[in-house]
Design an enzyme around this catalytic site. Structure first.
Site, PDB file in Angstrom:
ATOM      1  N   GLU A 180       0.799  -1.231   0.000  1.00  0.00           N
ATOM      2  CA  GLU A 180       0.000   0.000   0.000  1.00  0.00           C
ATOM      3  C   GLU A 180       0.830   1.278   0.000  1.00  0.00           C
ATOM      4  O   GLU A 180       0.393   2.316   0.487  1.00  0.00           O
ATOM      5  CB  GLU A 180      -0.971   0.010   1.194  1.00  0.00           C
ATOM      6  CG  GLU A 180      -1.960  -1.156   1.173  1.00  0.00           C
ATOM      7  CD  GLU A 180      -2.938  -1.102   2.337  1.00  0.00           C
ATOM      8  OE1 GLU A 180      -3.633  -0.084   2.491  1.00  0.00           O
ATOM      9  OE2 GLU A 180      -2.993  -2.078   3.098  1.00  0.00           O
ATOM     10  N   THR A 194      -0.246   2.289  -8.220  1.00  0.00           N
ATOM     11  CA  THR A 194      -0.758   3.581  -8.693  1.00  0.00           C
ATOM     12  C   THR A 194       0.261   4.227  -9.627  1.00  0.00           C
ATOM     13  O   THR A 194      -0.108   4.829 -10.643  1.00  0.00           O
ATOM     14  CB  THR A 194      -1.059   4.521  -7.510  1.00  0.00           C
ATOM     15  OG1 THR A 194      -1.928   3.845  -6.592  1.00  0.00           O
ATOM     16  CG2 THR A 194      -1.734   5.799  -7.986  1.00  0.00           C
ATOM     17  N   ARG A 236      -7.927   0.322  -5.288  1.00  0.00           N
ATOM     18  CA  ARG A 236      -6.906  -0.493  -4.633  1.00  0.00           C
ATOM     19  C   ARG A 236      -7.178  -1.965  -4.906  1.00  0.00           C
ATOM     20  O   ARG A 236      -8.253  -2.489  -4.573  1.00  0.00           O
ATOM     21  CB  ARG A 236      -6.930  -0.222  -3.118  1.00  0.00           C
ATOM     22  CG  ARG A 236      -6.236  -1.247  -2.244  1.00  0.00           C
ATOM     23  CD  ARG A 236      -4.752  -1.263  -2.413  1.00  0.00           C
ATOM     24  NE  ARG A 236      -4.103  -2.269  -1.551  1.00  0.00           N
ATOM     25  CZ  ARG A 236      -2.887  -2.731  -1.747  1.00  0.00           C
ATOM     26  NH1 ARG A 236      -2.153  -2.292  -2.745  1.00  0.00           N
ATOM     27  NH2 ARG A 236      -2.368  -3.640  -0.941  1.00  0.00           N
TER      28      ARG A 236
END
Length: 370
Positions: free
Chosen positions: A53, A58, A189
């Site tokens: 994360e 991204t 996500r």
């Protein structure tokens, strides 16, 4: 005597033919080796590393937008399902936290309605669209005053960074004709498992960018991607200084990231690789600093509470100190540090141009392509 001379002549002729044939084979092999070397020189292998994360996936999405022309239509349909799954995940996390933290709902009937959503969420399931009735429950959940208090305590449990973004948009998302936008795709996500490779052509050079899962259980797969890496981009989330690992509830996420960064710096595979550090999620960091004192988690912090600039310098120095501790007098590697917001396309575009004009051009020049 004449017979012997004829025999020797025949033998010499045979040896000469074999020698010529071997020469042709050697020349062919050398040409193939040369061609392979040229192909390698025209490729930059960039490895994305970091804890779970931190924003690696991204960044890959941003490269698709900036270098690859965006996403095909079927990907928009896929990411709509991911948006729904992320909404369900956010609702499940909030609902479970309401119970754990013993926070009462303002709407007392919500607890019973949210319970099936908590049971429904499965991180390993394929994303699918929610029913309109389920979306309405999530909408009511997000509007509840008790849930607002629960959200304010989100560092005490695991919640997606993008939870608020999607929950704030639920009135649009629940519309039958809703179509995801690029920002929605960037905010989604999906946990990375295994190894994902993307190839982009930049100035006649192939950039092979490799994204690997950041969770502890995924890291044992990393070694298969280490060979031939020209640049390592390590992503670290600035905003995780007051959060703990999903895999280990007592391990501070930033401490885990620092330890992983130091481990990577010591790997022999990367002794000749360029090192690029992205201190990511600077936007979330700036929002968090005024309400969560960094000194409570890192006692060595000597700056004033709420000072974003001082806190940013402190975090940068933590990673730079790791680099200095692992560097030797003969170490020619430089550390290139950038503050990033992986969901901001223009920010990533500027950062990538900077990386391209410094690190990548240096590597190209070393490969005699400059």
């Amino acid at each position: 005597m004449e017979l012997c001379l004829q025999f020797l002549s025949l033998c010499n002729g045979k040896d000469s033919a074999e020698t010529d044939d071997q020469k042709r084979k050697n020349i062919a092999i050398e040409k193939q080796i040369s061609k392979s070397k040229q192909a390698l020189r025209k490729e930059q292998k960039i490895l994305l590393l970091g804890t779970g994360e931190c924003g690696k996936s991204t960044f890959i999405k941003q490269m698709r937008i900036i270098l690859g022309g965006g996403f095909p239509e079927d990907q928009y349909e896929y990411y709509l399902r991911v948006v729904h799954k992320n909404l369900l995940q956010a609702a499940s996390s909030l609902g479970a936290a309401m119970e754990t933290l013993a926070i009462p709902y303002e709407d007392s009937g919500l607890a019973k309605e949210v319970e099936p959503l908590i049971d429904l969420f499965d991180e390993n399931s394929d994303p699918c669209l929610l029913e309109p009735a389920q979306l309405k429950i999530i909408k009511r959940l997000w509007a509840d005053a008790g849930v607002e208090k629960c959200y304010d305590r989100r560092r005490e449990y695991q919640l997606l960074d993008s939870a608020k973004y999607f929950l704030d948009r639920i009135s649009q998302i629940e519309q039958p004709n809703f179509r995801v936008e690029l920002q929605d795709i960037l905010r989604t996500r999906v946990r990375t498992t295994g190894i994902i490779e993307e190839v982009f052509n930049v100035d006649r050079i192939n950039l092979r960018i490799i994204d690997v899962g950041g969770q502890r259980r995924e890291r044992r797969k990393w070694i298969h991607s280490f060979e031939g890496v020209t640049s390592v981009i390590f992503l670290a989330s600035l905003s995780e200084y007051d959060m703990y690992l999903q895999e280990c509830k007592t391990k501070n996420r930033t401490e885990e990231s620092l330890q992983l960064f130091q481990t990577i710096l010591n790997y022999p595979w990367f002794k000749n690789s360029s090192l690029i550090l992205f201190l990511n999620k600077k936007d979330l960091f700036a929002e968090k600093i005024p309400r969560s004192f960094i000194g409570d988690y890192f006692p060595s912090y000597d700056g004033p509470p709420g000072d974003v600039a001082h806190a940013t310098r402190f975090m940068s120095e933590l990673y730079q100190n790791c680099y200095m501790e692992t560097s030797t007098a003969n170490d020619e590697r430089a550390l290139f540090l950038h503050l990033t917001c992986a969901t901001d396309t223009e920010n990533i575009r500027r950062v990538f141009e900077n990386v391209k004009s410094t690190v990548l051009q240096k590597n190209i020049a070393e490969l005699n392509l400059g």
